[in-house]
Structure formats: structure tokens, C-alpha cells
Design a protein around this motif. Structure first.
Motif, PDB file in Angstrom:
ATOM      1  N   TYR A  78      43.079  30.056  24.753  1.00 42.28           N
ATOM      2  CA  TYR A  78      41.912  30.849  24.349  1.00 42.28           C
ATOM      3  C   TYR A  78      40.695  29.943  24.246  1.00 42.28           C
ATOM      4  O   TYR A  78      40.593  29.127  23.336  1.00 42.28           O
ATOM      5  CB  TYR A  78      42.164  31.524  23.001  1.00 42.28           C
ATOM      6  N   LEU A  79      39.768  30.099  25.197  1.00 42.52           N
ATOM      7  CA  LEU A  79      38.500  29.375  25.125  1.00 42.52           C
ATOM      8  C   LEU A  79      37.465  30.317  24.492  1.00 42.52           C
ATOM      9  O   LEU A  79      37.756  31.479  24.227  1.00 42.52           O
ATOM     10  CB  LEU A  79      38.059  28.929  26.518  1.00 42.52           C
ATOM     11  N   CYS A  80      36.241  29.805  24.281  1.00 40.58           N
ATOM     12  CA  CYS A  80      35.246  30.627  23.572  1.00 40.58           C
ATOM     13  C   CYS A  80      34.913  31.925  24.307  1.00 40.58           C
ATOM     14  O   CYS A  80      34.648  32.933  23.689  1.00 40.58           O
ATOM     15  CB  CYS A  80      33.978  29.823  23.325  1.00 40.58           C
ATOM     16  N   GLU A  81      34.882  31.853  25.634  1.00 40.09           N
ATOM     17  CA  GLU A  81      34.487  33.060  26.375  1.00 40.09           C
ATOM     18  C   GLU A  81      35.501  33.443  27.440  1.00 40.09           C
ATOM     19  O   GLU A  81      35.211  34.251  28.312  1.00 40.09           O
ATOM     20  CB  GLU A  81      33.154  32.806  27.074  1.00 40.09           C
ATOM     21  N   LYS A  82      36.663  32.831  27.391  1.00 39.83           N
ATOM     22  CA  LYS A  82      37.597  33.013  28.493  1.00 39.83           C
ATOM     23  C   LYS A  82      39.014  32.870  27.965  1.00 39.83           C
ATOM     24  O   LYS A  82      39.255  32.096  27.042  1.00 39.83           O
ATOM     25  CB  LYS A  82      37.308  31.899  29.527  1.00 39.83           C
ATOM     26  N   ARG A  83      39.917  33.600  28.563  1.00 41.32           N
ATOM     27  CA  ARG A  83      41.322  33.498  28.191  1.00 41.32           C
ATOM     28  C   ARG A  83      42.115  33.153  29.441  1.00 41.32           C
ATOM     29  O   ARG A  83      42.014  33.848  30.446  1.00 41.32           O
ATOM     30  CB  ARG A  83      41.772  34.859  27.640  1.00 41.32           C
ATOM     31  N   ILE A  84      42.881  32.074  29.389  1.00 41.97           N
ATOM     32  CA  ILE A  84      43.730  31.696  30.532  1.00 41.97           C
ATOM     33  C   ILE A  84      45.131  32.203  30.205  1.00 41.97           C
ATOM     34  O   ILE A  84      45.841  31.623  29.378  1.00 41.97           O
ATOM     35  CB  ILE A  84      43.763  30.161  30.758  1.00 41.97           C
ATOM     36  N   ASP A  85      45.521  33.313  30.830  1.00 41.67           N
ATOM     37  CA  ASP A  85      46.782  33.971  30.482  1.00 41.67           C
ATOM     38  C   ASP A  85      48.004  33.190  30.949  1.00 41.67           C
ATOM     39  O   ASP A  85      47.994  32.576  32.013  1.00 41.67           O
ATOM     40  CB  ASP A  85      46.835  35.370  31.116  1.00 41.67           C
ATOM     41  N   MET A  86      49.054  33.267  30.132  1.00 42.58           N
ATOM     42  CA  MET A  86      50.339  32.678  30.523  1.00 42.58           C
ATOM     43  C   MET A  86      51.047  33.591  31.517  1.00 42.58           C
ATOM     44  O   MET A  86      51.782  33.132  32.393  1.00 42.58           O
ATOM     45  CB  MET A  86      51.210  32.476  29.276  1.00 42.58           C
ATOM     46  N   VAL A  87      50.851  34.908  31.363  1.00 44.43           N
ATOM     47  CA  VAL A  87      51.472  35.881  32.262  1.00 44.43           C
ATOM     48  C   VAL A  87      50.370  36.735  32.902  1.00 44.43           C
ATOM     49  O   VAL A  87      49.288  36.864  32.336  1.00 44.43           O
ATOM     50  CB  VAL A  87      52.486  36.786  31.504  1.00 44.43           C
ATOM     51  N   PRO A  88      50.609  37.302  34.080  1.00 43.90           N
ATOM     52  CA  PRO A  88      49.565  38.096  34.737  1.00 43.90           C
ATOM     53  C   PRO A  88      49.037  39.236  33.857  1.00 43.90           C
ATOM     54  O   PRO A  88      49.748  39.749  32.992  1.00 43.90           O
ATOM     55  CB  PRO A  88      50.263  38.636  35.990  1.00 43.90           C
ATOM     56  N   GLU A  89      47.794  39.612  34.131  1.00 43.88           N
ATOM     57  CA  GLU A  89      47.089  40.588  33.285  1.00 43.88           C
ATOM     58  C   GLU A  89      47.796  41.941  33.205  1.00 43.88           C
ATOM     59  O   GLU A  89      47.741  42.610  32.181  1.00 43.88           O
ATOM     60  CB  GLU A  89      45.654  40.772  33.803  1.00 43.88           C
ATOM     61  N   LEU A  90      48.467  42.333  34.276  1.00 41.13           N
ATOM     62  CA  LEU A  90      49.185  43.615  34.259  1.00 41.13           C
ATOM     63  C   LEU A  90      50.165  43.654  33.087  1.00 41.13           C
ATOM     64  O   LEU A  90      50.346  44.690  32.446  1.00 41.13           O
ATOM     65  CB  LEU A  90      49.929  43.835  35.583  1.00 41.13           C
ATOM     66  N   LEU A  91      50.778  42.509  32.784  1.00 41.92           N
ATOM     67  CA  LEU A  91      51.697  42.436  31.638  1.00 41.92           C
ATOM     68  C   LEU A  91      50.924  42.198  30.344  1.00 41.92           C
ATOM     69  O   LEU A  91      51.094  42.910  29.366  1.00 41.92           O
ATOM     70  CB  LEU A  91      52.735  41.334  31.840  1.00 41.92           C
ATOM     71  N   SER A  92      50.052  41.160  30.339  1.00 47.95           N
ATOM     72  CA  SER A  92      49.435  40.729  29.084  1.00 47.95           C
ATOM     73  C   SER A  92      48.539  41.792  28.453  1.00 47.95           C
ATOM     74  O   SER A  92      48.522  41.948  27.230  1.00 47.95           O
ATOM     75  CB  SER A  92      48.641  39.438  29.298  1.00 47.95           C
ATOM     76  N   SER A  93      47.785  42.517  29.268  1.00 53.63           N
ATOM     77  CA  SER A  93      46.836  43.483  28.702  1.00 53.63           C
ATOM     78  C   SER A  93      47.246  44.933  28.919  1.00 53.63           C
ATOM     79  O   SER A  93      46.542  45.842  28.500  1.00 53.63           O
ATOM     80  CB  SER A  93      45.446  43.271  29.317  1.00 53.63           C
ATOM     81  N   ASN A  94      48.385  45.142  29.594  1.00 50.48           N
ATOM     82  CA  ASN A  94      48.761  46.524  29.886  1.00 50.48           C
ATOM     83  C   ASN A  94      50.222  46.807  29.507  1.00 50.48           C
ATOM     84  O   ASN A  94      50.501  47.243  28.400  1.00 50.48           O
ATOM     85  CB  ASN A  94      48.492  46.822  31.370  1.00 50.48           C
ATOM     86  N   LEU A  95      51.153  46.513  30.403  1.00 49.14           N
ATOM     87  CA  LEU A  95      52.531  46.983  30.215  1.00 49.14           C
ATOM     88  C   LEU A  95      53.237  46.387  28.998  1.00 49.14           C
ATOM     89  O   LEU A  95      54.090  47.039  28.398  1.00 49.14           O
ATOM     90  CB  LEU A  95      53.358  46.706  31.478  1.00 49.14           C
ATOM     91  N   CYS A  96      52.901  45.144  28.634  1.00 47.34           N
ATOM     92  CA  CYS A  96      53.542  44.540  27.453  1.00 47.34           C
ATOM     93  C   CYS A  96      52.703  44.750  26.201  1.00 47.34           C
ATOM     94  O   CYS A  96      53.233  44.690  25.089  1.00 47.34           O
ATOM     95  CB  CYS A  96      53.753  43.041  27.659  1.00 47.34           C
ATOM     96  N   SER A  97      51.422  44.956  26.361  1.00 43.40           N
ATOM     97  CA  SER A  97      50.531  45.078  25.200  1.00 43.40           C
ATOM     98  C   SER A  97      50.832  46.366  24.432  1.00 43.40           C
ATOM     99  O   SER A  97      50.866  47.453  25.016  1.00 43.40           O
ATOM    100  CB  SER A  97      49.079  45.075  25.682  1.00 43.40           C
ATOM    101  N   LEU A  98      51.064  46.239  23.126  1.00 41.33           N
ATOM    102  CA  LEU A  98      51.470  47.401  22.312  1.00 41.33           C
ATOM    103  C   LEU A  98      50.252  48.235  21.909  1.00 41.33           C
ATOM    104  O   LEU A  98      49.918  48.385  20.734  1.00 41.33           O
ATOM    105  CB  LEU A  98      52.241  46.926  21.071  1.00 41.33           C
TER     106      LEU A  98
END
Length: 606
Positions: free
Chosen positions: A194-214
Motif C-alpha cells: 500500500y503506497l500513498c496513492e497506489k496499491r500493488i496487489d498480491m492477487v489480480p484485481e478480479l479477486l482482490s476487489s471483486n470475487l474475494c472481497s466481502l
């Protein structure tokens, strides 16, 4: 006391990597050989040959070392890539990611090919080994703007008068199967950065912000840890199950706090939050009574301009009761899971420990407290916690926070390890005999391994060879510890860069500060308003040197006739020193107390 010493007798393998930095153009007209100055000050300058010197001047570039001739002062290298103009936000972010070895390239097509095909939905097969908990009033509580929601909670009274509490964690291991390209890329990255204006995800966005995100009002796969407790927050039963949940609300800490405090809201989610908050307070008190430490390190939050994305304000983060509420249940889930996986796999459990600091680490804290006539006991975490609780001053309320910040600096780093390769499991800071990470699998790979171990332990998934190979797990822990450390450094570098941007637009700012440390020629100060730390030097190039008298016992520094002690309140001027474009820094100058310089040149005093 004698300390072991040694000397380098030979180099087996050079740990060369591509280096970021800037070109120092040769003064010789039309020269092709120039010196490159790396951003990392520990690395020597590198001689390169290029015809692009005019273009590359003022740019951040990458250079690789080719060799270091025995008779040469500098190693030889070659130009690899131009990253962009020095000082540009995108360029500087790229530099800090490269310099801290943070994998940040876009996910490859091979990795993405292992993602579920969209549109995705829960199938009958998924339902087979899962408990349907969609009827429960589950909610998540996170920072504003959070899209990678790992955890959600519920609390309800059951028929026998006891309380059921559930921690529901995103079931990432359902989507990331062992050994495929997606799994290998996730373990290589190890953590989300987690940077100040950017997030370098460990897993692709489809998982991190969608299918896995509660997220709220959608069915999601979870791994649930459910306790039955009495009203004293004592655990009567614990069970773990793969589940399906449907969160009824995604709240921020402030929104959850507002519901708890509201006199008019009495819906199921609010009632659940109040129950959780009440239990969390009991759990927290019990944890602290057992010797857990509550330390302090000021976190900063930038407010960005919506158009330029430059920082326009800098404040310390305010923590609410609900931050603590969520933390208590995450800690409880992590301890419960650690006990379960160790019980089931005494040789292969991935755990997390926090070693006790060696006594010498506390010297600075003990001396600083003594200077204010306070005694800090450090023979155990409990003794430290109790003496920190007692250490205060009615005339100086901020003193306790400063002591806790100092105590934080005395601590060792917490690390992951494999239970079969170590026999010291204790977590010093949490005063827990066993601990692991289970609650953030979207952003930490360690949690994915813990999920896999727990799933095998409860018969919800099958094992695989690497999961029960303690040597491979130990190697993985080594990589995860490295990735976490580098992510931490990258985050700090990002805060430092944005702080520079903030003060670049501010000019000279005058603020109150407290002295945290005293050095031989400087004092380190903390500015509470900004949560900012900086060093005030009293020796500067090209300026006469004042008379300095450093006292290590009291912690104090006398500059001419002015004595500065640890915890003294001072005023400083803060400004950006941009004289070296590659190494810009925040400069602090003492304003109050005013130091009168009496500097002697030979026999003349001025």
C-alpha cells in the motif's frame, strides 16, 4: 564487553542487481564515458558509455553493472532504461518500487488464465462442503475507500442465552489452487503493498476487489471461525467451517462508530456491532492484563487535491473505538486458528512469532524515562506494559505517547516460521504463546497457506506434498519475511516522498515538536501535528561548528549554552531541501530555544 569481529576474505558471488539513479554527465565535450550515481547511497558510482548523455541528464535511469576491474575506482556498467524525469510522481514511485524489490509488473496472461471465467456464480458443487450462513446479519468495517475487504463479523444471542460471534474471512484459497501460475505469482509477491496513492496487489484485481472481497449484498465464499461465548467473553466452543455469506453492510470505522453511539438506531446490524464492541472491550482488557503491549507509532494520512493529486494536507490518523473492536476479533481468530493448525500439524504449521528484545534494546527508553523521574521495568512484557500505564505526567499529557513511541523502537521484528523448524513460538507484543495470520488472505500469502492447513484439518480440502514439507515451508517463510520487510520500507519511502511534495508547496513551516532522541551532533524530533519525524543537525558543511557536549546517561545535548533533553518541547522550522535533486530531504532547523553560537576562530571570538 567484547563484541565478535571479523573481516571479509573473499566474495563468492556478487549480489548485483539493476540500479536506479541519475547520470552525472562528463565535463569533457562529446565524451562518451560518464558516471552514474545510484539512488542507494551504499552503492558506488558506476562508469557507463553512452551517446545519449544530453537526453538522459535530469532523468531517472536504470543501469546494470557488468564488472569491476581490479585497477578501477569504479565498476563498469551499461544503460538499461530511462524511467522518466526526476521528481515526477510516476517516475519516483517506479524508482521506490524497483529499489525496494517490489514485484509490480502487470499480471501475465498465463497467471490471468487461472482466474474464474466471468460471469461467475456459486455452483451446487461449491455448496457441497459449505455451511449456508447467508441468513446471518454479517457486516464489514474497514477504512474509507477499501475495496479489498478480507473480513466480516457477526454477533447474535443464541437460545441458551450465550452469544455467538463469527469472524468470516474471504476464501481466497478456493480460487488460488496450489502450484499453478497464479499461486506461484502470489507467493512471489508475498504481500499487497500500500503506497500513498497506489496499491500493488498480491492477487489480480478480479479477486482482490471483486470475487474475494466481502462486499455487501452479494453472495461470497468465506472461511468462518465461530465461537460460542458467555457474557464475560469466555470462549465455550470454537468451530471452523467453509461457508457462504451475504454481508448486509460495508461500513467505514466512522460509520460503525456512529451506529454504536446512535440513540435512535436499533436495527440488527447496529445491535450486532454493539454486542461486538462490548465483548471487544472485555477481550482487550483481558489481553492487556495478561501483559499485551499497547505501543504507539503515529500514522499519517494525506489529503490529495482531486485534480493534481498532490498532497494538500497532512494529518495523523485518528483511531476510533471500532478500529480496536475489529482488531480484537482478528487477533482472537488468529490465535484460535494457530492452536488448531498446530494441534493438527505440529511439524508443518505456519506460525508468526515476535521475539523478546534483548535487554540492551531498552537502554534508551529506560534512560529517557529516568530523566523524567519515571521507572520503566523491562524484565517482561507485562512489567513493561504496567510501567508504561503508570508513566505519565499531569503537566505533560503527551509524555506517555512519547514513551510508547520509544518503546516501539526497542522492539524486534515479528516473523513467520514453520513450527517443525523452531521451538520458540511466543509472541511478545501480544503476550500470546502461539499466533498466526489467518484474517487477510487477499493481501498476505501466509494467510493462504494457513487457510489450506485449516481446510485439511477440518476435512474441507485435500493436502498436497509441499504443504507438509517443513523445509519448503521454512524457505517460503524466509521469502515472505523478506517481502513484508521490503513492503514496509517501500511504504515508508512513499510517505517520505509525499511529505516532500507537501512541504514543497508550503515553503517554510513553523511547528511545535518534541525531542525523541539525542545524538552526538543532532536531535531527532517528532512533530505531533503531522506525525512527522526529522533530524535537527548542529554541524553543517561550510558553517562554523558550535561547541557540543553530549551526555549519554541523561540523554542530553548541550549546544553552546543551551541544553536539550529527551522529551523537551521545541519549535522547529520545516522546509524541503531540494539542493540534491536525487536525494531531496525534509530539513528541520531549531527555532526555540534559540541557540547563541559563540564560535572561536583562532583567538578571535565572534
Amino acid at each position: 564487553m567484547l563484541t565478535p569481529t571479523g573481516k571479509v576474505v573473499g566474495i563468492i558471488k556478487r549480489n548485483w542487481r539493476p540500479f536506479c539513479g541519475m547520470l552525472s554527465k562528463s565535463q569533457i565535450k562529446e565524451a562518451r564515458r560518464h558516471l552514474f550515481t545510484p539512488a542507494d547511497r551504499r552503492i558506488p558510482r558506476i562508469r557507463i558509455e553512452t551517446r545519449q548523455a544530453d537526453t538522459l541528464e535530469g532523468q531517472r535511469i536504470i543501469v546494470a553493472i557488468d564488472g569491476w576491474p581490479r585497477n578501477s575506482r569504479y565498476p563498469n556498467g551499461h544503460f538499461v532504461k530511462n524511467l522518466g524525469s526526476a521528481g515526477d510522481k510516476e517516475t519516483e514511485t517506479e524508482v521506490l518500487l524497483l529499489e525496494h524489490d517490489v514485484p509490480h509488473q502487470p499480471f501475465s496472461q498465463v497467471v490471468l488464465s487461472f482466474l474464474p471465467k466471468m460471469p461467475w456464480s456459486i455452483t451446487e458443487q461449491d455448496m457441497k462442503y459449505r455451511e449456508d450462513l447467508r441468513h446471518l446479519y454479517v457486516c464489514s468495517v474497514d477504512p474509507p475507500g477499501c475495496t479489498d475487504i478480507d473480513d466480516a463479523l457477526h454477533c447474535r444471542e443464541v437460545e441458551n442465552g450465550n452469544i455467538e460471534v463469527g469472524v468470516h474471512i474471504a476464501d481466497v484459497s478456493h480460487f488460488i489452487r496450489p502450484g499453478n501460475a497464479l499461486d506461484e505469482e502470489s507467493v512471489r509477491r508475498g504481500t499487497t503493498v500500500y503506497l500513498c496513492e497506489k496499491r500493488i496487489d498480491m492477487v489480480p484485481e478480479l479477486l482482490s476487489s471483486n470475487l474475494c472481497s466481502l462486499r455487501s449484498n452479494v453472495d461470497r465464499l468465506a472461511f468462518s471461525c465461530i465461537w460460542e461465548m458467555n457474557h464475560k467473553a469466555e470462549i465455550l466452543k470454537t468451530r471452523f467451517t467453509k461457508s457462504i455469506i451475504n454481508s448486509k453492510a460495508s461500513l467505514t470505522y466512522a460509520e460503525a462508530q456512529m451506529r454504536i453511539d446512535s440513540a435512535t438506531m436499533n436495527d440488527e446490524i447496529t445491535t450486532s456491532l454493539r454486542g461486538l464492541n462490548k465483548l471487544a472491550k472485555i477481550l482487550r482488557k483481558r489481553r492487556i492484563d495478561n501483559g499485551a503491549l499497547t505501543l504507539s507509532s503515529p500514522e499519517v494520512r494525506f489529503h490529495m487535491d482531486s485534480e493534481t493529486h498532490d498532497p494538500i494536507d497532512l494529518q495523523t490518523k485518528e483511531l476510533k473505538e471500532t478500529n480496536s473492536m475489529v482488531e480484537e476479533f482478528m487477533l482472537l481468530a488468529n490465535v484460535s486458528v494457530a492452536q488448531k493448525i498446530y494441534e493438527e500439524f505440529p511439524e508443518f504449521a505456519l506460525l508468526r512469532k515476535h521475539p523478546a528484545p534483548p535487554p540492551s534494546n531498552y537502554d534508551i527508553l529506560v534512560k529517557a524515562a529516568k530523566s523524567k523521574n519515571l521507572e520503566i521495568k523491562t524484565d517482561s512484557a507485562k512489567a513493561l506494559a504496567e510501567s508504561l500505564d503508570k508513566a505519565g505526567s499531569s503537566t505533560f499529557p503527551y509524555l506517555n505517547t512519547l514513551l510508547r513511541i520509544l518503546a516501539t523502537r526497542c522492539m524486534m521484528q515479528a516473523v513467520y516460521f514453520c513450527s517443525g523448524m523452531d521451538n520458540d513460538f511466543h509472541h511478545y507484543g501480544l503476550a500470546s504463546p502461539i499466533y498466526t495470520h489467518f484474517t487477510s488472505p487477499i493481501r498476505r500469502y501466509a494467510d493462504i497457506i494457513v487457510h489450506r492447513l485449516l481446510a485439511v484439518a477440518i476435512g474441507a480440502d485435500s493436502t498436497y506434498p509441499e504443504l507438509t514439507d517443513k523445509h519448503k515451508l521454512a524457505d517460503m517463510c524466509k521469502n515472505l519475511n523478506y517481502r513484508h520487510k521490503m513492503a514496509q520500507y517501500a511504504q515508508r519511502a512513499s510517505v517520505a516522498f509525499h511529505t516532500q511534495l507537501f512541504f514543497k508547496n508550503k515553503g517554510v513551516v513553523n511547528e511545535d515538536a518534541y525531542i525523541l532522541f539525542v545524538r552526538k551532533n543532532a536531535v531527532v524530533v517528532l512533530i505531533p501535528k503531522y506525525g512527522l519525524e526529522g533530524t535537527v543537525f548542529f554541524e553543517e558543511k561550510g558553517k562554523p561548528t558550535p561547541r557540543l557536549d553530549y551526555n549519554n546517561e541523561v540523554p542530553s545535548l548541550t549546544v553552546e549554552d543551551t541544553t536539550l533533553h529527551v522529551f523537551d518541547k521545541v519549535k522547529v522550522n520545516i522546509m524541503l531541501d531540494a539542493s540534491n535533486i536525487q536525494h531531496q530531504k525534509i530539513r528541520m532547523v531549531l527555532v526555540e530555544p534559540k541557540v547563541s553560537y559563540k564560535v572561536s576562530y583562532g583567538k578571535i571570538e565572534i
